[in-house]
Design a protein around this motif. Structure first.
Motif, PDB file in Angstrom:
ATOM      1  N   ASP A  87     -12.423  16.918  -8.431  1.00 21.19           N
ATOM      2  CA  ASP A  87     -12.831  18.318  -8.305  1.00 21.19           C
ATOM      3  C   ASP A  87     -12.209  19.097  -9.460  1.00 21.19           C
ATOM      4  O   ASP A  87     -11.165  19.736  -9.308  1.00 21.19           O
ATOM      5  CB  ASP A  87     -12.389  18.855  -6.946  1.00 21.19           C
ATOM      6  CG  ASP A  87     -12.894  20.256  -6.663  1.00 21.19           C
ATOM      7  OD1 ASP A  87     -13.749  20.758  -7.414  1.00 21.19           O
ATOM      8  OD2 ASP A  87     -12.418  20.851  -5.681  1.00 21.19           O
ATOM      9  N   ILE A  88     -12.840  19.034 -10.589  1.00 20.26           N
ATOM     10  CA  ILE A  88     -12.295  19.583 -11.825  1.00 20.26           C
ATOM     11  C   ILE A  88     -12.044  21.084 -11.730  1.00 20.26           C
ATOM     12  O   ILE A  88     -11.034  21.585 -12.200  1.00 20.26           O
ATOM     13  CB  ILE A  88     -13.208  19.234 -13.019  1.00 20.26           C
ATOM     14  CG1 ILE A  88     -13.210  17.711 -13.222  1.00 20.26           C
ATOM     15  CG2 ILE A  88     -12.766  19.947 -14.293  1.00 20.26           C
ATOM     16  CD1 ILE A  88     -14.237  17.205 -14.220  1.00 20.26           C
ATOM     17  N   ASN A  89     -12.961  21.821 -11.100  1.00 23.88           N
ATOM     18  CA  ASN A  89     -12.800  23.279 -11.013  1.00 23.88           C
ATOM     19  C   ASN A  89     -12.099  23.723  -9.729  1.00 23.88           C
ATOM     20  O   ASN A  89     -11.982  24.921  -9.476  1.00 23.88           O
ATOM     21  CB  ASN A  89     -14.157  23.971 -11.144  1.00 23.88           C
ATOM     22  CG  ASN A  89     -15.135  23.573 -10.064  1.00 23.88           C
ATOM     23  OD1 ASN A  89     -14.805  22.851  -9.128  1.00 23.88           O
ATOM     24  ND2 ASN A  89     -16.371  24.044 -10.203  1.00 23.88           N
ATOM     25  N   GLU A  90     -11.620  22.794  -8.930  1.00 25.66           N
ATOM     26  CA  GLU A  90     -10.862  23.062  -7.705  1.00 25.66           C
ATOM     27  C   GLU A  90     -11.542  24.042  -6.757  1.00 25.66           C
ATOM     28  O   GLU A  90     -10.896  24.875  -6.136  1.00 25.66           O
ATOM     29  CB  GLU A  90      -9.449  23.557  -8.025  1.00 25.66           C
ATOM     30  CG  GLU A  90      -8.540  22.493  -8.568  1.00 25.66           C
ATOM     31  CD  GLU A  90      -7.091  22.928  -8.646  1.00 25.66           C
ATOM     32  OE1 GLU A  90      -6.495  23.146  -7.577  1.00 25.66           O
ATOM     33  OE2 GLU A  90      -6.577  23.049  -9.775  1.00 25.66           O
ATOM     34  N   ASN A  91     -12.854  23.894  -6.583  1.00 25.77           N
ATOM     35  CA  ASN A  91     -13.532  24.759  -5.622  1.00 25.77           C
ATOM     36  C   ASN A  91     -13.690  24.087  -4.260  1.00 25.77           C
ATOM     37  O   ASN A  91     -14.312  24.637  -3.363  1.00 25.77           O
ATOM     38  CB  ASN A  91     -14.889  25.230  -6.155  1.00 25.77           C
ATOM     39  CG  ASN A  91     -15.880  24.097  -6.322  1.00 25.77           C
ATOM     40  OD1 ASN A  91     -15.542  22.920  -6.204  1.00 25.77           O
ATOM     41  ND2 ASN A  91     -17.125  24.446  -6.628  1.00 25.77           N
ATOM     42  N   GLY A  92     -13.130  22.885  -4.100  1.00 27.07           N
ATOM     43  CA  GLY A  92     -13.117  22.216  -2.809  1.00 27.07           C
ATOM     44  C   GLY A  92     -14.395  21.508  -2.424  1.00 27.07           C
ATOM     45  O   GLY A  92     -14.557  21.121  -1.271  1.00 27.07           O
TER      46      GLY A  92
END
Length: 138
Positions: A87-92
């Motif tokens: 999850d590269i952009n850490e948006n879950g």
């Protein structure tokens, strides 16, 4: 005398019924990530929950040196599958292109992913009495 017999019976029954309910450790190793951004997660499923419901267990961590090791503990013997996501952009969640193709890297245990969504038959692996380690490619 009855008290002594009860104590002996209780002691023997505790040995009989005291079983080790601790499971094994399943270690997931992932190398060659695109970068160290975001988090990498792994979700553990059985056949009934694979791609249908919430995982049995999930772990996540930040990668270092484009690698990650994730660990599931107390896994009981049985057949499982693991799906991983960077999850590269850490948006879950996993992000998708308009065409439906994933934007972020993911991987699957077992024989891995060919084309299309992961399939249980390709992802499954057996957990027995010994700790195991799996390498997953993304």
């Amino acid at each position: 005398m009855k008290t002594i017999l009860y104590i002996i019976a209780f002691t023997l029954s505790s040995f009989t019924f005291a079983q080790n309910t601790e499971g094994v450790t399943v270690t997931i190793e992932i190398e060659n990530l695109l970068n160290n951004d975001g988090k990498v997660s792994a979700a553990l499923y059985n056949e009934a929950t694979f791609m249908k419901a919430a995982p049995i267990d999930a772990v996540e961590a930040k990668p270092e040196n484009k690698t990650i090791t994730l660990t599931f503990t107390n896994v009981q013997p049985g057949t499982y599958g693991v799906i991983t996501l960077h999850d590269i952009n850490e948006n879950g969640r996993m992000d998708f292109e308009a065409s439906g193709m994933p934007k972020e890297p993911y991987g699957v245990s077992g024989e891995g992913v060919s084309f299309g969504p992961p399939a249980w038959g390709d992802a499954k692996f057996e957990v027995g009495a010994d700790d195991i380690s799996l390498k997953i490619n993304m």
